[in-house]
Scaffold this active site. Structure first.
Site, PDB file in Angstrom:
ATOM      1  N   ASN A 152       8.132  21.229  62.286  1.00 21.00           N
ATOM      2  CA  ASN A 152       7.197  21.633  63.330  1.00 21.00           C
ATOM      3  C   ASN A 152       5.845  22.051  62.757  1.00 21.00           C
ATOM      4  O   ASN A 152       5.750  22.970  61.957  1.00 21.00           O
ATOM      5  CB  ASN A 152       7.810  22.788  64.132  1.00 21.00           C
ATOM      6  N   HIS A 204      17.906  31.776  75.229  1.00 26.29           N
ATOM      7  CA  HIS A 204      16.696  32.553  74.984  1.00 26.29           C
ATOM      8  C   HIS A 204      16.192  33.161  76.285  1.00 26.29           C
ATOM      9  O   HIS A 204      15.577  32.473  77.100  1.00 26.29           O
ATOM     10  CB  HIS A 204      15.598  31.665  74.420  1.00 26.29           C
ATOM     11  N   ARG A 242      19.767  35.935  73.595  1.00 30.29           N
ATOM     12  CA  ARG A 242      18.703  36.490  72.758  1.00 30.29           C
ATOM     13  C   ARG A 242      17.665  37.119  73.672  1.00 30.29           C
ATOM     14  O   ARG A 242      17.197  36.484  74.623  1.00 30.29           O
ATOM     15  CB  ARG A 242      18.048  35.405  71.906  1.00 30.29           C
ATOM     16  N   TYR A 249       5.353  36.281  70.171  1.00 26.71           N
ATOM     17  CA  TYR A 249       6.344  35.223  69.981  1.00 26.71           C
ATOM     18  C   TYR A 249       7.572  35.437  70.862  1.00 26.71           C
ATOM     19  O   TYR A 249       8.067  36.554  71.000  1.00 26.71           O
ATOM     20  CB  TYR A 249       6.790  35.185  68.507  1.00 26.71           C
ATOM     21  N   GLU A 257      17.865  39.259  63.876  1.00 26.34           N
ATOM     22  CA  GLU A 257      17.534  38.039  63.128  1.00 26.34           C
ATOM     23  C   GLU A 257      16.193  38.135  62.403  1.00 26.34           C
ATOM     24  O   GLU A 257      15.221  38.656  62.952  1.00 26.34           O
ATOM     25  CB  GLU A 257      17.505  36.879  64.128  1.00 26.34           C
ATOM     26  N   GLU A 306      16.436  30.609  58.757  1.00 30.61           N
ATOM     27  CA  GLU A 306      15.952  29.406  59.421  1.00 30.61           C
ATOM     28  C   GLU A 306      14.839  28.724  58.637  1.00 30.61           C
ATOM     29  O   GLU A 306      14.604  27.522  58.804  1.00 30.61           O
ATOM     30  CB  GLU A 306      15.490  29.709  60.838  1.00 30.61           C
ATOM     31  N   ARG A 358      21.458  31.200  59.134  1.00 29.27           N
ATOM     32  CA  ARG A 358      20.620  30.599  60.172  1.00 29.27           C
ATOM     33  C   ARG A 358      20.040  29.238  59.777  1.00 29.27           C
ATOM     34  O   ARG A 358      19.189  28.690  60.496  1.00 29.27           O
ATOM     35  CB  ARG A 358      19.461  31.556  60.487  1.00 29.27           C
ATOM     36  N   HIS A 378      20.139  27.415  63.201  1.00 27.97           N
ATOM     37  CA  HIS A 378      18.861  27.335  63.907  1.00 27.97           C
ATOM     38  C   HIS A 378      18.879  26.139  64.856  1.00 27.97           C
ATOM     39  O   HIS A 378      19.163  25.027  64.444  1.00 27.97           O
ATOM     40  CB  HIS A 378      17.763  27.170  62.856  1.00 27.97           C
ATOM     41  N   ASP A 412      12.550  22.452  68.473  1.00 28.99           N
ATOM     42  CA  ASP A 412      11.867  21.711  67.421  1.00 28.99           C
ATOM     43  C   ASP A 412      12.860  21.079  66.450  1.00 28.99           C
ATOM     44  O   ASP A 412      12.467  20.410  65.501  1.00 28.99           O
ATOM     45  CB  ASP A 412      10.833  22.573  66.681  1.00 28.99           C
ATOM     46  N   TRP A 422       3.758  35.394  61.052  1.00 30.32           N
ATOM     47  CA  TRP A 422       3.985  35.037  62.457  1.00 30.32           C
ATOM     48  C   TRP A 422       5.464  34.758  62.672  1.00 30.32           C
ATOM     49  O   TRP A 422       6.086  34.086  61.866  1.00 30.32           O
ATOM     50  CB  TRP A 422       3.179  33.788  62.842  1.00 30.32           C
TER      51      TRP A 422
END
Length: 409
Positions: free
Chosen positions: A37, A122, A147, A159, A243, A269, A290, A319, A323, A409
């Site tokens: 990604n 999510h 989550r 995020y 996480e 991840e 992950r 993960h 994406d 990020w």
């Protein structure tokens, strides 16, 4: 049987994907996911310019030998671009092997160890009522774990909050990579985050009770001691996991976190090699792996890693946002169905446009994800539909603190 071609397909139905298609002289084809990604074309070029010609003439059944050849012959090992390219080849070869054997890949990995994979969805919201509505929608869809991500007072763009307007004026809609020639700048305040998140979980527990499995993603934004503080603060709310609380390249940092909290930890991840997990696993500093097959070199190395993790009672939590293409997701679902130490699978569901380009056979029923029994990985690629969605440049956002410092990020 020999490989006669290896072609790279780049398509953007809702978001960008990179797919490798390997074809044999007997007309059997296999697909692999090489999506990275925000850096998709780097992997596409790696495959087109450096890998495709090396595959022609090889026996597609020699999966282990091909993996070792691609990994070791380059000399410059590891890294997300290299490992995503190797992953695409690995998945495509498993896909071919399953089609030739007329079996789904999970059968080649030892057969099903469970009926299906428990998933988490999510849920997010700008405030508690919106968050509660999102949780209810995901429960209605069948997810057995959720989550939880929430806006934080004082942070403009955060995020994981799907409905929140970002700094660019657009909305996430579960795709933080904004299309355009520059990444979006967002803001961050760790102290505001640490104050707010425990209050969110207190409210969610009060609304939904003690039985619902809850997860939270810190997205690498805390120092180890900040992560320890959050883990300890969340202990009364009995999380399934916390996480990516801090950048895990410094694996020893998790000793400090583990010392201060019993909240289960999930990590990895952004990892792409077993060495990235070595200390975390052997010292039992985490509870869930992950890693994604797409960024970890494929099914072959991820299966080996989970074999090691099993010796330390560590489970999978692969993960799986959007994406990861339907091909990459299918690879993980086949593996998750077969290994003994499966934990949970992240599952968001791809867009309708994506599912017209990639036609997966997996099903999500009664809260369980299953890859289906179509031979191979069980995903077909409509190349005509793929061509109708050309690549569009997109970048993930980045963060700055209030004083202008670039932050994780």
């Amino acid at each position: 049987m020999q490989i006669i071609s290896a072609d790279v397909v780049v398509t953007s139905p809702t978001r960008n994907f990179v797919t490798l298609k390997i074809t044999t002289d007997e007309g059997v084809t296999g697909l692999g996911d090489a999506t990275l990604n925000g850096r998709e074309l780097a992997v596409a070029a790696y495959l087109k310019d450096h890998v495709a010609q090396l595959l022609v003439g090889r026996d597609p059944h020699r999966i282990e030998d091909t993996w070792q050849f691609l990994y070791r012959s380059a000399y410059w090992r590891r890294g997300p671009v290299t490992m995503a390219a190797v992953a695409a080849v690995d998945m495509a070869l498993w896909d071919i092997k399953g089609k030739v054997a007329n079996l789904p890949v999970y059968q080649l990995l030892g057969g099903a160890a469970r009926t299906g994979l428990t998933t988490y969805g999510h849920a997010s919201g700008r405030d508690l009522p919106e968050l509660f509505d999102s949780i209810r929608r995901h429960l209605e869809e069948g997810h057995r774990a959720i989550r939880v991500q929430s806006s934080v007072p004082g942070i403009t763009a955060l995020y994981g909050v799907a409905a929140q307007a970002q700094a660019s004026g657009r909305r996430y809609d579960h795709e933080p990579a904004g299309r355009g020639s520059r990444p979006t700048e967002e803001d961050w305040d760790t102290r505001a985050y640490l104050r707010h998140v425990p209050t969110v979980f207190e409210a969610v527990r009060a609304e939904f009770g003690p039985g619902l499995a809850l997860l939270h993603d810190g997205h690498h934004r805390m120092t180890p001691i900040q992560a320890a503080k959050l883990g300890k603060a969340l202990e009364p709310y009995d999380l399934f996991w916390l996480e990516d609380v801090t950048p895990a390249e410094h694996q020893e940092a998790f000793r400090l976190i583990r010392h201060h909290t019993t909240t289960p930890l999930a990590v990895g991840e952004v990892f792409n090699h077993a060495a990235d997990f070595r200390t975390l696993i052997t010292e039992q500093l985490i509870d869930y792996v992950r890693a994604a097959a797409t960024h970890f070199g494929g099914i072959t190395p991820l299966r080996k890693l989970m074999g090691t993790a099993a010796e330390y009672q560590i489970k999978s939590g692969f993960h799986g946002p959007t994406d990861i293409s339907p091909v990459g997701l299918a690879a993980q679902v086949h593996l998750g169905l077969a290994i003994h130490n499966f934990g949970i699978q992240e599952y968001m569901g791809h867009s309708d446009a994506t599912n017209t380009v990639f036609r997966p056979s997996l099903t999500f029923r009664d809260g369980l994800l299953h890859p289906g029994d179509t031979p191979g990985l069980g995903v077909e690629l409509d190349e005509e539909a793929a061509a109708a969605h050309p690549y569009q440049q997109a970048y993930l956002p980045f963060n700055r603190l209030a004083d202008g410092t670039v932050h994780d990020w």
